[in-house]
Enzyme design. Structure first.
Site, PDB file in Angstrom:
ATOM      1  N   HIS A  72     -92.468 -34.070 111.307  1.00  0.00           N
ATOM      2  CA  HIS A  72     -93.246 -35.037 110.538  1.00  0.00           C
ATOM      3  C   HIS A  72     -93.509 -34.468 109.147  1.00  0.00           C
ATOM      4  O   HIS A  72     -94.041 -33.367 109.009  1.00  0.00           O
ATOM      5  CB  HIS A  72     -94.577 -35.339 111.232  1.00  0.00           C
ATOM      6  N   TYR A 201    -104.463 -41.673 111.190  1.00  0.00           N
ATOM      7  CA  TYR A 201    -105.878 -41.320 111.330  1.00  0.00           C
ATOM      8  C   TYR A 201    -106.695 -42.485 110.780  1.00  0.00           C
ATOM      9  O   TYR A 201    -106.456 -42.943 109.660  1.00  0.00           O
ATOM     10  CB  TYR A 201    -106.201 -40.050 110.546  1.00  0.00           C
ATOM     11  N   PRO A 293    -110.638 -31.380 117.357  1.00  0.00           N
ATOM     12  CA  PRO A 293    -109.191 -31.629 117.295  1.00  0.00           C
ATOM     13  C   PRO A 293    -108.734 -32.416 116.081  1.00  0.00           C
ATOM     14  O   PRO A 293    -107.530 -32.581 115.876  1.00  0.00           O
ATOM     15  CB  PRO A 293    -108.928 -32.409 118.590  1.00  0.00           C
ATOM     16  N   LYS A 297    -105.786 -27.903 114.831  1.00  0.00           N
ATOM     17  CA  LYS A 297    -105.712 -26.464 114.574  1.00  0.00           C
ATOM     18  C   LYS A 297    -105.798 -25.586 115.820  1.00  0.00           C
ATOM     19  O   LYS A 297    -105.489 -24.392 115.739  1.00  0.00           O
ATOM     20  CB  LYS A 297    -106.841 -26.046 113.613  1.00  0.00           C
ATOM     21  N   TYR A 385    -103.682 -29.141 106.193  1.00  0.00           N
ATOM     22  CA  TYR A 385    -103.119 -29.717 107.421  1.00  0.00           C
ATOM     23  C   TYR A 385    -101.868 -28.966 107.869  1.00  0.00           C
ATOM     24  O   TYR A 385    -101.691 -28.706 109.058  1.00  0.00           O
ATOM     25  CB  TYR A 385    -102.792 -31.184 107.199  1.00  0.00           C
TER      26      TYR A 385
END
Length: 397
Positions: A72, A201, A293, A297, A385
């Site tokens: 991704h 998200y 979550p 990580k 990220y």
């Protein structure tokens, strides 16, 4: 029995450490209180940073990950009904993440462990640590109706948040930092195609949601729910209906539903214990830290802990140097606190917090507006990220 390293916990952290040590010729035994089937049945994270991918490759378990994992290069933030793509690759100089479920990572590591010939004891009860603050630690456990003893040089605590290793440390020797969030994540796993080719998200007036995946045919979805909710309160139909309400019209229309393979509610917490070394006992992964979550990580931090620990133990045996062991805790914690900060910040950014006034929501909207319309703001999200480089712990400001 005698071994060089006793590893407590046969999750991905313990198995990965065992594999790296085995490759270096360091004998180790893994003790796990649950069955192998139970360990494989745990549904956990699925987003791997490049650093974690590289460590798994180093351990020789990356073949299936590369064949089946989904690269991704970005993800979507859905805010005020509109989706905004965070282009990870463009914003970070080509870095990306790989979607590959923790269950599959564990399966690959279990296969490598079986091939290594190293000892793993599942359903080891009453694991007890002895004399880890001296030169000759030892561990006892019950199995098959008998009590067994293992003498060892080091004990690696990879047994998670509720494990025996951190609990064995005198309270006066450890400092714990914890924040418990006032909501949980209701997760549903289904054999349905993902609603989108990348993660979404969602910051919705009805609460946070996440559209994730494990493969091109298996999806994982989450809803922010009150801590008072119970899984049995949520039928599959109720879950899908609520998810649609939190999505934009295009995603809601594209959503493919199906029966839940697994459904559970997980609380969210930020947790760090310091230090991570106590004589000959060294903690790694969830035994030392938990992240919400939201930032993906948890498994990635555990992998880097294990890499630092494996390198330190290899240095001890090959070079007769304890430099790596002496700096292990410091190196890990610098990375950990950066990841904890990002996970806390991203959680604050994307969730609706109960009992907060309208001004807090306005602050959140303003910050999202800046992040989504500023190159620097978007890069802040992207760089955190995709994860820090492995050598970050060696750097100084």
């Amino acid at each position: 029995m005698r071994t060089q390293v006793v590893i407590v916990g046969a999750g991905p952290s313990g198995l990965l450490l065992g594999q790296l040590l085995h490759q270096a010729g360091i004998d180790n035994v893994i003790l796990e209180r649950q069955s192998a089937e139970y360990v494989l049945g745990r549904i956990r994270a699925g987003v791997l940073e490049q650093v974690a991918v590289d460590i798994l490759d180093e351990a020789g378990v990356g073949q299936r990950m590369h064949a089946e994992g989904l690269p991704h290069e970005g993800f979507d933030l859905l805010v005020d009904g509109q989706r905004h793509r965070i282009d990870l690759a463009r914003l970070t100089g080509g870095r990306r993440v790989l979607v590959y479920g923790q269950t599959e990572v564990t399966r690959d590591l279990m296969a490598a462990r079986a091939a290594s010939g190293q000892t793993t004891v599942y359903e080891a009860a009453n694991v007890t640590l002895h004399d880890f603050d001296g030169e000759r630690p030892w561990v006892t456990y019950a199995h098959g109706g008998q009590t067994h003893r293992i003498d060892t040089d080091f004990i690696a605590g990879c047994d998670g948040f509720h494990g025996v290793c951190r609990a064995s440390v005198p309270r006066s020797a450890i400092t714990e930092y914890e924040k418990v969030y006032p909501f949980g994540w209701l997760g549903l796993l289904s054999d349905t195609p993902p609603v989108h080719h990348e993660l979404i998200y969602v910051n919705s007036p009805r609460g946070f949601a996440l559209c994730s995946m494990r493969s091109r045919t298996r999806s994982r979805y989450y809803l922010q729910v009150p801590l008072t909710d119970k899984v049995e309160d949520w039928s599959d139909a109720a879950f899908w209906d609520e998810l649609r309400r939190r999505l934009d019209p295009a995603a809601a229309e594209a959503l493919v539903t199906g029966p839940a393979l697994e459904k559970s509610i997980a609380p969210l917490r930020s947790f760090v214990s310091e230090p991570m070394r106590f004589g000959r006992l060294l903690l790694a992964g969830d035994a030392a830290h938990i992240v919400p979550p939201t930032g993906a990580k948890g498994l990635n931090l555990a992998a880097t802990d294990v890499k630092y620990l494996a390198d330190a133990l290899i240095e001890h045996y090959r070079e007769r140097s304890d430099a790596g062991l002496n700096t292990y805790s410091e190196r890990c914690l610098r990375r950990i606190w950066r990841a904890e900060r990002f996970s806390w910040w991203f959680t604050r950014l994307m969730h609706r917090f109960p009992n907060e006034g309208e001004i807090e929501h306005k602050f959140q909207q303003a910050e999202l507006d800046y992040l989504l319309h500023s190159e620097a703001g978007a890069r802040t999200i992207a760089e955190n990220y995709v994860g820090l480089p492995l050598d970050f712990g060696l750097r100084r400001a």
